[in-house]
Design a protein around this motif. Structure first.
Motif, mmCIF file in Angstrom:
data_model
loop_
_atom_site.group_PDB
_atom_site.id
_atom_site.type_symbol
_atom_site.label_atom_id
_atom_site.label_comp_id
_atom_site.label_asym_id
_atom_site.label_seq_id
_atom_site.Cartn_x
_atom_site.Cartn_y
_atom_site.Cartn_z
ATOM 1 N N TRP A 41 4.969 -2.142 10.385
ATOM 2 C CA TRP A 41 3.886 -1.204 10.062
ATOM 3 C C TRP A 41 2.528 -1.786 10.428
ATOM 4 C CZ3 TRP A 41 6.724 2.673 10.038
ATOM 5 C CH2 TRP A 41 7.950 2.687 9.410
ATOM 6 N N SER A 72 0.147 -0.112 13.220
ATOM 7 C CA SER A 72 -1.232 0.183 12.849
ATOM 8 C C SER A 72 -2.222 -0.471 13.812
ATOM 9 C CB SER A 72 -1.489 -0.295 11.424
ATOM 10 O OG SER A 72 -2.811 -0.071 11.063
ATOM 11 N N ARG A 99 -2.365 1.450 17.118
ATOM 12 C CA ARG A 99 -2.444 2.883 16.833
ATOM 13 C C ARG A 99 -2.996 3.708 18.007
ATOM 14 N NH1 ARG A 99 -2.504 5.710 11.901
ATOM 15 N NH2 ARG A 99 -3.476 7.749 12.118
#
Length: 84
Positions: free
Chosen positions: A55, A59, A62
């Motif tokens: 994650w 991120s 992104r």
């Protein structure tokens, strides 16, 4: 998921590359997220000190993984994206 993404490209915030990266990360052992069976075992082995979470990686990248055709909902309250 890929088929739905292609049929309704403006409904998804992330692109197909995001989905492929997430699927590949399950078996790659690059990220702490999918190592070992439980969060307790990961904490005990201090895996988070040795590698990053998937994650965090998603991120950080992104911009590259965002769908440029995505149109956010007009209102967040009770909004469900339904295809026409």
């Amino acid at each position: 998921m890929w088929q739905i993404l292609n049929q309704y490209p403006s409904l998804f915030e992330f692109n197909a590359k995001y989905l492929l990266l997430l699927a590949d990360s399950i078996y790659s052992c690059r990220f702490s997220t999918f190592l070992m069976d439980t969060e307790k075992k990961r904490d005990g082995a201090e895996v988070d000190k040795k590698c990053i979470s998937v994650w965090e990686y998603l991120s950080y990248n992104r911009v590259e993984l965002t769908n440029h055709l995505y149109t956010p909902p007009l209102s967040e309250e009770g909004c469900v994206h339904l295809p026409p």
